[in-house]
Scaffold this active site. Structure first.
Site, PDB file in Angstrom:
ATOM      1  CB  VAL A  30      -0.971  -0.003   1.208  1.00  0.00           C
ATOM      2  CG1 VAL A  30      -1.811   1.264   1.204  1.00  0.00           C
ATOM      3  CG2 VAL A  30      -1.870  -1.234   1.173  1.00  0.00           C
ATOM      4  NE  ARG A  60      15.016  -4.991   3.468  1.00  0.00           N
ATOM      5  CZ  ARG A  60      13.721  -5.162   3.695  1.00  0.00           C
ATOM      6  NH1 ARG A  60      13.018  -6.026   2.997  1.00  0.00           N
ATOM      7  NH2 ARG A  60      13.105  -4.467   4.643  1.00  0.00           N
ATOM      8  CD  GLU A 140     -13.420   5.514   2.937  1.00  0.00           C
ATOM      9  OE1 GLU A 140     -14.035   6.457   3.451  1.00  0.00           O
ATOM     10  OE2 GLU A 140     -13.927   4.394   2.742  1.00  0.00           O
ATOM     11  CD  GLU A 201      -0.982 -11.579   3.728  1.00  0.00           C
ATOM     12  OE1 GLU A 201      -0.347 -11.969   4.707  1.00  0.00           O
ATOM     13  OE2 GLU A 201      -1.652 -10.546   3.698  1.00  0.00           O
ATOM     14  CE  LYS A 216     -10.672  -5.729   5.222  1.00  0.00           C
ATOM     15  NZ  LYS A 216     -10.604  -6.672   4.089  1.00  0.00           N
ATOM     16  N   GLY A 316      -5.669  -4.687  -2.631  1.00  0.00           N
ATOM     17  CA  GLY A 316      -4.721  -4.435  -3.714  1.00  0.00           C
ATOM     18  C   GLY A 316      -4.084  -3.068  -3.483  1.00  0.00           C
TER      19      GLY A 316
HETATM   20  N1  LIG Z   1      -2.517  -4.930   0.815  1.00  0.00           N
HETATM   21  C1  LIG Z   1      -3.789  -4.583   0.733  1.00  0.00           C
HETATM   22  O1  LIG Z   1      -4.468  -4.853  -0.260  1.00  0.00           O
HETATM   23  C2  LIG Z   1      -4.429  -3.816   1.864  1.00  0.00           C
HETATM   24  C3  LIG Z   1      -5.768  -3.393   1.723  1.00  0.00           C
HETATM   25  C4  LIG Z   1      -6.363  -2.651   2.744  1.00  0.00           C
HETATM   26  C5  LIG Z   1      -5.623  -2.372   3.890  1.00  0.00           C
HETATM   27  N2  LIG Z   1      -4.337  -2.822   4.008  1.00  0.00           N
HETATM   28  C6  LIG Z   1      -3.620  -2.494   5.236  1.00  0.00           C
HETATM   29  O2  LIG Z   1      -2.517  -1.675   4.899  1.00  0.00           O
HETATM   30  C7  LIG Z   1      -1.446  -1.919   5.814  1.00  0.00           C
HETATM   31  C8  LIG Z   1      -0.199  -2.271   5.017  1.00  0.00           C
HETATM   32  O3  LIG Z   1      -0.466  -3.445   4.264  1.00  0.00           O
HETATM   33  P1  LIG Z   1       0.516  -3.903   3.084  1.00  0.00           P
HETATM   34  O4  LIG Z   1      -0.204  -4.967   2.349  1.00  0.00           O
HETATM   35  O5  LIG Z   1       1.015  -2.707   2.349  1.00  0.00           O
HETATM   36  O6  LIG Z   1       1.687  -4.564   3.941  1.00  0.00           O
HETATM   37  P2  LIG Z   1       3.183  -4.838   3.469  1.00  0.00           P
HETATM   38  O7  LIG Z   1       3.248  -5.010   2.000  1.00  0.00           O
HETATM   39  O8  LIG Z   1       3.693  -5.918   4.350  1.00  0.00           O
HETATM   40  O9  LIG Z   1       3.918  -3.472   3.835  1.00  0.00           O
HETATM   41  C9  LIG Z   1       4.295  -3.110   5.137  1.00  0.00           C
HETATM   42  C10 LIG Z   1       5.604  -2.360   5.047  1.00  0.00           C
HETATM   43  O10 LIG Z   1       5.927  -1.891   6.360  1.00  0.00           O
HETATM   44  C11 LIG Z   1       7.262  -2.310   6.664  1.00  0.00           C
HETATM   45  N3  LIG Z   1       7.362  -2.600   8.078  1.00  0.00           N
HETATM   46  C12 LIG Z   1       6.709  -3.561   8.750  1.00  0.00           C
HETATM   47  N4  LIG Z   1       7.048  -3.520  10.055  1.00  0.00           N
HETATM   48  C13 LIG Z   1       7.936  -2.520  10.188  1.00  0.00           C
HETATM   49  C14 LIG Z   1       8.659  -2.006  11.285  1.00  0.00           C
HETATM   50  N5  LIG Z   1       8.519  -2.509  12.522  1.00  0.00           N
HETATM   51  N6  LIG Z   1       9.500  -0.976  11.074  1.00  0.00           N
HETATM   52  C15 LIG Z   1       9.641  -0.468   9.850  1.00  0.00           C
HETATM   53  N7  LIG Z   1       9.003  -0.902   8.748  1.00  0.00           N
HETATM   54  C16 LIG Z   1       8.145  -1.926   8.932  1.00  0.00           C
HETATM   55  C17 LIG Z   1       7.492  -3.566   5.832  1.00  0.00           C
HETATM   56  O11 LIG Z   1       8.864  -3.745   5.629  1.00  0.00           O
HETATM   57  P3  LIG Z   1       9.479  -5.179   5.231  1.00  0.00           P
HETATM   58  O12 LIG Z   1       9.475  -5.205   3.747  1.00  0.00           O
HETATM   59  O13 LIG Z   1      10.816  -5.175   5.826  1.00  0.00           O
HETATM   60  O14 LIG Z   1       8.582  -6.232   5.825  1.00  0.00           O
HETATM   61  C18 LIG Z   1       6.740  -3.231   4.552  1.00  0.00           C
HETATM   62  O15 LIG Z   1       7.546  -2.515   3.641  1.00  0.00           O
HETATM   63  C19 LIG Z   1      -1.933  -3.026   6.752  1.00  0.00           C
HETATM   64  O16 LIG Z   1      -2.467  -2.440   7.911  1.00  0.00           O
HETATM   65  C20 LIG Z   1      -3.036  -3.690   5.950  1.00  0.00           C
HETATM   66  O17 LIG Z   1      -4.014  -4.304   6.772  1.00  0.00           O
HETATM   67  C21 LIG Z   1      -3.738  -3.525   3.016  1.00  0.00           C
END
Ligand SMILES: NC(=O)c1ccc[n+]([C@@H]2O[C@H](COP(=O)([O-])OP(=O)(O)OC[C@H]3O[C@@H](n4cnc5c(N)ncnc54)[C@H](OP(=O)(O)O)[C@@H]3O)[C@@H](O)[C@H]2O)c1
Length: 436
Positions: A30, A60, A140, A201, A216, A316
């Protein structure tokens, strides 16, 4: 276009000064999509200036499309020291992300987050911090990703008294179930297909066991009713036990199966709700039965306006990032959102509903009579018995549908039925919610 520098902008008369300085925490699916939108849409530059990207082991993460003016950092203190106007939290998880969100709000820095788990567990407390400091908390993207559901509920339906909602809030489960229904795939094959498309996942537990949809549901309840229902008390059932045979039997009675999240106000007091998350039989020809792929769908019910439906991409990176950027633009426009703080709500037992019961047995005389008498002991009436031909005698799959009954009575009956040594799998009970 105007942006007010003063932290008091929510109350202030707007004066045109400069774009909002925005720091993005978490450069993952995101967060990177948020940065991408901001870097590809120069027309937003007079309202939003992306200043920082924060992530662990930041080397990275670097990408060549990021404007050189953006600072990459793995030091959260450096982000706060730069005094951003808005922090976008796309790290996920409750800790440490929640501490950073709280710290920002306490300092008067507004927060936009996509983090449903954080808002579901700590939203009530964080909204109090936000109310005290005047900084805004927007989320949102936390429910239905790219569908502007919370805005619509907060603004567009503010004139109604909402009584409940039913939704398909988890795209992964919907993809798996709609694929099983359409192709006859097993759960394992449908899950593999979901993984191949990036919908699931490596560990899909949060999606298929209902934890994601439950979070949610809690967030949507907060916005729709101003009440926080305890996340741990939301009853949830996994979709893991669903077999392709369940779709064939459900089809015979004009239904299919979806993971449904439902919440209904119970009584006039306003603090009691009936709710559940799990697989349910929905009519094939309903909006829920026709909701395919990873699509999300929510139907809200109001005393005055009746039912209103919202549908679209629930997850997404790009779709979710649209919701995040829209929230930031709302802040840049100086629009205050009348987010109420949430008071406590509680969950009460589910309303009586008809159920679909599926059994896998070693065939022998008298099984159906034993099931019927266990149901009768709890005052439950059988509606229909369905049995396809062609099953082996050692794994016969058949279905009993029962009329509207209390969940507690059904649970007692199923427990007694499952004690019978003829069963080759745990009996499966799926609600057939009315009014879907
Ligand atoms: N993906 C979706 O479709 C979606 C949809 C709605 C809501 N969300 C919400 O959006 C949020 C992010 O989701 P995402 O899918 O984008 O997750 P993600 O791809 O895992 O991204 C999280 C990022 O935060 C970094 N991170 C995690 N822990 C950290 C820490 N302690 N210190 C510093 N950096 C850290 C991760 O780094 P690393 O690469 O090192 O792990 C990664 O780059 C979540 O709350 C999720 O529920 C996601």
């Amino acid at each position: 276009v105007s942006v007010v520098l003063d932290r008091e902008w929510s109350r202030a008369a707007a004066t045109v000064v400069r774009p909002l300085k925005v720091a993005v925490l978490g450069f993952g699916t995101v967060g990177a999509s948020v940065a991408r939108i901001l870097s590809e849409r120069p027309e937003l530059a007079d309202r939003i200036e992306l200043t920082h990207i924060f992530n662990r082991t930041i080397h990275r993460k670097r990408v060549d499309w990021m404007p050189p003016s953006v600072t990459w950092t793995e030091d959260i203190d450096a982000v706060f020291a730069a005094n951003p106007d808005v922090i976008v939290e796309t790290v996920g998880g409750v800790r440490p992300a929640g501490e950073w969100v709280r710290r920002a709000l306490e300092r008067g820095i507004s927060v936009v987050t996509a983090n449903k788990m954080l808002i579901a567990t700590e939203g009530q407390a964080l909204l109090h911090v936000s109310a005290a400091s005047g900084a805004q908390l927007r989320f949102e993207a936390a429910v239905c990703g790219g569908v502007p559901l919370l805005h619509a509920v907060r603004d567009g339906l503010a004139g109604d008294t909402l009584t409940g909602f039913t939704g398909i809030l988890n795209g992964t489960s919907n993809y798996i179930l709609s694929r099983m229904g359409a192709s006859g795939d097993s759960m394992a094959d449908a899950l593999d297909a979901a993984r191949a498309l990036g919908y699931a996942e490596v560990d899909p537990s949060a999606d298929i066991d209902g934890d994601d949809a439950a979070a949610k549901l809690v967030v949507l309840a907060g916005v729709a009713f101003g009440r926080v229902v305890p996340l741990e008390a939301v009853r949830r059932q996994s979709i893991r036990a669903i077999r392709s045979a369940d779709f064939r039997y459900a089809n015979r009675i004009g239904h299919t199966i979806r993971q449904v999240a439902a919440l209904e106000r119970s009584g006039e007091d306003g603090d009691r709700f009936r709710g559940f998350v799990g697989p349910a039989l929905v009519p094939e020809e309903s909006a829920f039965g026709r909701n395919d792929g990873a699509n999300n769908l929510v139907v809200l019910r109001g005393s005055y306006g009746g039912s209103t439906a919202f549908s679209g991409a629930g997850a997404g990176g790009p779709a979710t990032a649209v919701a995040v950027v829209s929230d930031v633009l709302g802040l840049a426009g100086g629009r205050t959102v009348s987010t109420r703080t949430w008071s406590q709500g509680r969950l009460v037992p589910a309303a009586p509903t008809p159920y679909y019961l599926r059994f896998v047995v070693q065939d022998e005389p008298g099984i159906l009579a034993r099931i019927a008498s266990a149901l009768a002991r709890e005052g439950i009436n059988i509606d229909a018995v369905l049995q396809e031909p062609g099953y082996a005698r050692d794994a016969l799959v058949f279905v009993v549908t029962v009329e509207k009954c209390e969940e507690v009575a059904l649970t007692t009956a199923i427990r007694a039925i499952a004690d019978d040594s003829c069963h080759r799998a745990e009996p499966l009970a799926l609600p057939m919610p009315m009014g879907v």
